[in-house]
Write an enzyme that holds these catalytic residues in place. Sequence first.
Site, PDB file in Angstrom:
ATOM      1  N   GLY A 659      -8.027   4.273   6.036  1.00 32.22           N
ATOM      2  CA  GLY A 659      -7.149   3.131   5.836  1.00 32.22           C
ATOM      3  C   GLY A 659      -6.748   2.511   7.148  1.00 32.22           C
ATOM      4  O   GLY A 659      -6.836   3.126   8.214  1.00 32.22           O
ATOM      5  N   SER A 660      -6.347   1.243   7.053  1.00 32.20           N
ATOM      6  CA  SER A 660      -5.864   0.543   8.229  1.00 32.20           C
ATOM      7  C   SER A 660      -4.657  -0.261   7.812  1.00 32.20           C
ATOM      8  O   SER A 660      -4.583  -0.735   6.687  1.00 32.20           O
ATOM      9  CB  SER A 660      -6.921  -0.414   8.766  1.00 32.20           C
ATOM     10  N   HIS A 665      -4.556   2.885  12.431  1.00 33.91           N
ATOM     11  CA  HIS A 665      -5.599   3.379  11.544  1.00 33.91           C
ATOM     12  C   HIS A 665      -5.253   4.770  11.016  1.00 33.91           C
ATOM     13  O   HIS A 665      -4.588   5.537  11.681  1.00 33.91           O
ATOM     14  CB  HIS A 665      -6.921   3.460  12.302  1.00 33.91           C
ATOM     15  N   VAL A 666      -5.762   5.051   9.840  1.00 32.98           N
ATOM     16  CA  VAL A 666      -5.543   6.365   9.252  1.00 32.98           C
ATOM     17  C   VAL A 666      -6.891   7.050   9.057  1.00 32.98           C
ATOM     18  O   VAL A 666      -7.821   6.462   8.487  1.00 32.98           O
ATOM     19  CB  VAL A 666      -4.824   6.265   7.890  1.00 32.98           C
ATOM     20  N   LYS A 680      -2.456   9.523  11.276  1.00 38.18           N
ATOM     21  CA  LYS A 680      -2.124   8.109  11.407  1.00 38.18           C
ATOM     22  C   LYS A 680      -2.007   7.817  12.892  1.00 38.18           C
ATOM     23  O   LYS A 680      -1.063   8.251  13.555  1.00 38.18           O
ATOM     24  CB  LYS A 680      -0.811   7.810  10.678  1.00 38.18           C
ATOM     25  N   ASP A 778       8.621  -1.574   4.818  1.00 41.07           N
ATOM     26  CA  ASP A 778       7.290  -2.006   4.391  1.00 41.07           C
ATOM     27  C   ASP A 778       6.839  -1.318   3.101  1.00 41.07           C
ATOM     28  O   ASP A 778       5.782  -0.709   3.042  1.00 41.07           O
ATOM     29  CB  ASP A 778       6.281  -1.741   5.522  1.00 41.07           C
TER      30      ASP A 778
END
Length: 961
Positions: A659-660, A665-666, A680, A778
């Site tokens: 993921g990003s 980035h993850v 992360k 978030d």
Amino acid sequence: MAFEEILMRKRMLYVVIVCIVLVCGEENVQYSNDDHTALLSFMTGIVSDPEHVLESWNSTGVHMCAWKGVMCNTARTHVVQLDLSGNSLQGTISPALSNLSYLTVLDLSDNFFSGHIPKELGSLFRLKQLSFSSNVLEGDIPTDLGQLNRLVYFNLGSNRLEGQIPPSLFCNGTSSLQYVDLSNNSLTGKIPLWDQCELLELRFLLLWSNKLVGQIPPTLSKSSKLEWLDLESNSLNGELPVEIVKNMPRLQFLYLSDNNFIAHSGNSNLTPFFASLVNCSNLQELEVAGNSLGGEIPSIIGDLSTSLVQINLGENHIYGSIPPSIANLVNVTLLNFSSNLLNGSIPSGISRMRKLERVYLSNNSFSDLSKNRLSGSIPDSLSNLFQLRRLLLFDNHLTGTIPPSLGQCINLEILDLSHNRISGMIPSEVAGLSSLKLYLNLSNNFLEGSIPFELSKMDMILAIDFSSNNLSGAIPAQLGSCIALESLNLSRNLLHGHFPVPIGKLPYLQELDISSNQLTGDILQFLQVSATLKNLKISFNNFSGTIPKDGIFKSITVYSLQGNPGLCGSLSGMPPCKKKKILRSIIMPVLIMLIGTPIVCCFGYPLVFRARTRQKSAIFVEDVSDDEEQATTRSKYPRISYQQLVEATGGFNNSSLIGSGSFGHVYKGVLQDNTRIAVKVLNLKMGGETGSFKRECQVLRRIRHRNLIRIITACSRPDFKALVLPLMSNGSLESHIYPATGSSQSLNLLQLVSICTDIAEGVAYLHHHAPMQVVHCDLKPSNILLDKDMTALVTDFGIAKLVKGGDGQGCEDPADLHLFSISSTEGLLCGSIGYIAPEYGLGRHASTEGDVYSFGVLLLEFITGKRPTDILFQEGSNLAEWVKSLYPNKLEPIAQQALLRFPPPGTPVYTKIFQDVIYEMIELGLMCTQRSPSMRPSMLDVAHEMGWLKQYLSNPSTLPI
Ligand SMILES: *[C@@H]1O[C@H](CO)[C@@H](O)[C@H](O)[C@H]1NC(C)=O
Ligand SMILES: *[C@@H]1O[C@H](CO)[C@@H](O)[C@H](O)[C@H]1NC(C)=O
Ligand SMILES: *[C@@H]1O[C@H](CO)[C@@H](O)[C@H](O)[C@H]1NC(C)=O
Ligand SMILES: *[C@@H]1O[C@H](CO)[C@@H](O)[C@H](O)[C@H]1NC(C)=O
């Protein structure tokens, strides 16, 4: 084989051998005063005679041959037998016994004789039977005993003898030895059966449980009359005996377990060993467990004698599948292949083994290296095994359902199918197995449906474990008939309804774990009456009521009770009991006022009845923080170096990228201890100071809540900052709300409501109970992760502050906000487009109200199935505004659409309940997304509201409608 069994068998053997010895007649000799003197000397060595067996020895006028345990020849001149076994005598064995020169039988077994074995006994040349077994004799075995070359039965087993076995024992002329038992001592060295020695008459060789080393001597192959060879539990090595056993057609018992034997061809071929046993037509028991044997089970195993009753190959490194030919062994009652590396499926032909009583095909925890991985489903045909008493298949990869026909195994006492991938319902036939005595373990599978009430027939069962499945429905009150039950674990399922009173009244119940379900009601009052209950865990349900002070509750900790929003009391860590004002009564007028339309008549009843029912106090359960928990948590934060992270993620390889986001980035990765992690890596374009990063991480690490992702550790270098998080097996909520085309994996309404409840509780904790107040900034679907139980965990909280360096209060400074928004690819740092509260755009500081707004957007998104970033909303409007414009009269299409995506179960009642819940969620979403921050409910209120909806959905009958 059980130890008692061994002893019993040996005693029977002893009787047989003694008879052999006695048949060989006696001899007629002149009277011997020496014998009388010798016996009296022997008596002086005895210090304790609790059973007064020597009374006759001590009385004047009684002839020596009439003394207890003494038998003379017919002329009454010499002692030929001295048998004082099993009399609890204490003392030493006098060398004077060597003067009983006519002695053929000397049996002092099962006493407490200590000291050494007198070497003088080597002169008893007529001795045929010598037994000192089960005493506390120590020292070496005297070499002189090798002179006893008429000896047939020689038993020094179960003493404390040490040193080497004297070669003379086995190696002095033609030996007549038939029975040799030196087992259960501490003898060392090799088995001294040299080339020129022969034990041609040997039938029994028992050397188990010593410290013998080396290989099995090849000369043993000359003992072709051997019936019983037991070398278990030594340190013997070399290849499994092949040439030796080949020459032993009479072999019945072969025990080689717990040594260091290997298979042929460099520990890879078991065929020669099994082939060599094919001619042993009387073989009954074969045990080779615990040897680290490699290779596959050869199909020639099926050619072994059908007389075979027990096979134990457990705890080895045997791989491959179980050959179907095993089914030829129709007389086998025990089959133990546990803790190996077997795979494949269980041969269905196993059903021909009608006499099977104990089947162990499980891994067990002896060694992490050895895990069976049997797959496929449990053969239906097992049901033919009427004699089956134990079926242990745990820790495999078994799939499919539990065959109902298992219910025909009416002798089953233990059934353990735990830790597999078994699905479907628990068949009522199996639940009705009244024979089950010890335990029934079906935990850690994918079982669903309700718990069958037929379980009530298990009136002998001690423990039932159904934990970590997907069982639903109510707990049947019939379980209260399992009268012997001591332990019941139903945790981590989807059970709802009340907990039945009869179960709480079970007379022997000691452990009860019903945590992590959706149970409701007040169970505490009647549980406090139980006198036997020692362990109680009811956490993470919807239980309510005041925590009592008696019985189990005297010692209970908050850990066992947490996560029940309706529980209160004076227990430390639990909220005190108090009333709270009703959210609805404040919000409703506001909402009506805002929207300006009368709504009470539209879907008025839920509002009205809720106002009536929500009298309970709204309490948020704070996370535990007792010292013990803290200690374990601390140890859970290992130091992980940058190098380890590089290794774990394959050098932050693109294939590990999962993921990003705006923060970086993850990557997924696996640590050396097999912990699956997500790393992360924070985007540090704006720099950041290491010290404050660490400080903030420390604060975040102290934040612990079931619905907040736990930070395993943080890795910080000047140029690199990363958070290490546990990898969540079900990924992010995003992928479940919007499944990839083709995949049908979608959530049901209860799961969705449950997830929303989780999110709300997690965020409420951040806002109101965390060590410092944390604004998430978030909230969005990609920041909600789901664990294997589909529990939602909020992630990325407080990251805004981390990235920034902790010098300010989160992303409060509008100037910073601006700066960050430039460096971010997705939009503003504090919030994402579509979820961000309108006041942020006006330069307002980040706030808890902002998070509430984002949560409201989430709710509306889930219900409408529309992304807040959809084109539709981008021209001046947004998702919340759009829904508001349809409220309240034009919501029907949205509700209908939602019902299509979350179809209710058949009945009209459920359609109505689902509809209610959908409307309620829309309303809550609208309340949360009101323009004015001060008009929005707090996250605590929201969490309470969601919890209520979840309860209503999972158990509508408990609420007045
Ligand atoms: C035999 O008798 C003597 C004297 O009566 C006593 O001291 C001794 O303990 C007895 N021995 C045994 C083995 O009973
Ligand atoms: C055997 O008997 C003889 C004669 O009575 C005696 O001298 C000797 O010490 C005895 N042996 C033992 C080992 O007690
Ligand atoms: C072997 O037995 C004979 C008697 O049969 C004896 O004289 C000799 O000492 C024994 N040898 C050993 C080593 O015990
Ligand atoms: C099974 O074992 C019994 C004795 O336990 C024996 O009588 C019978 O013959 C055996 N069956 C077969 C097929 O060998």
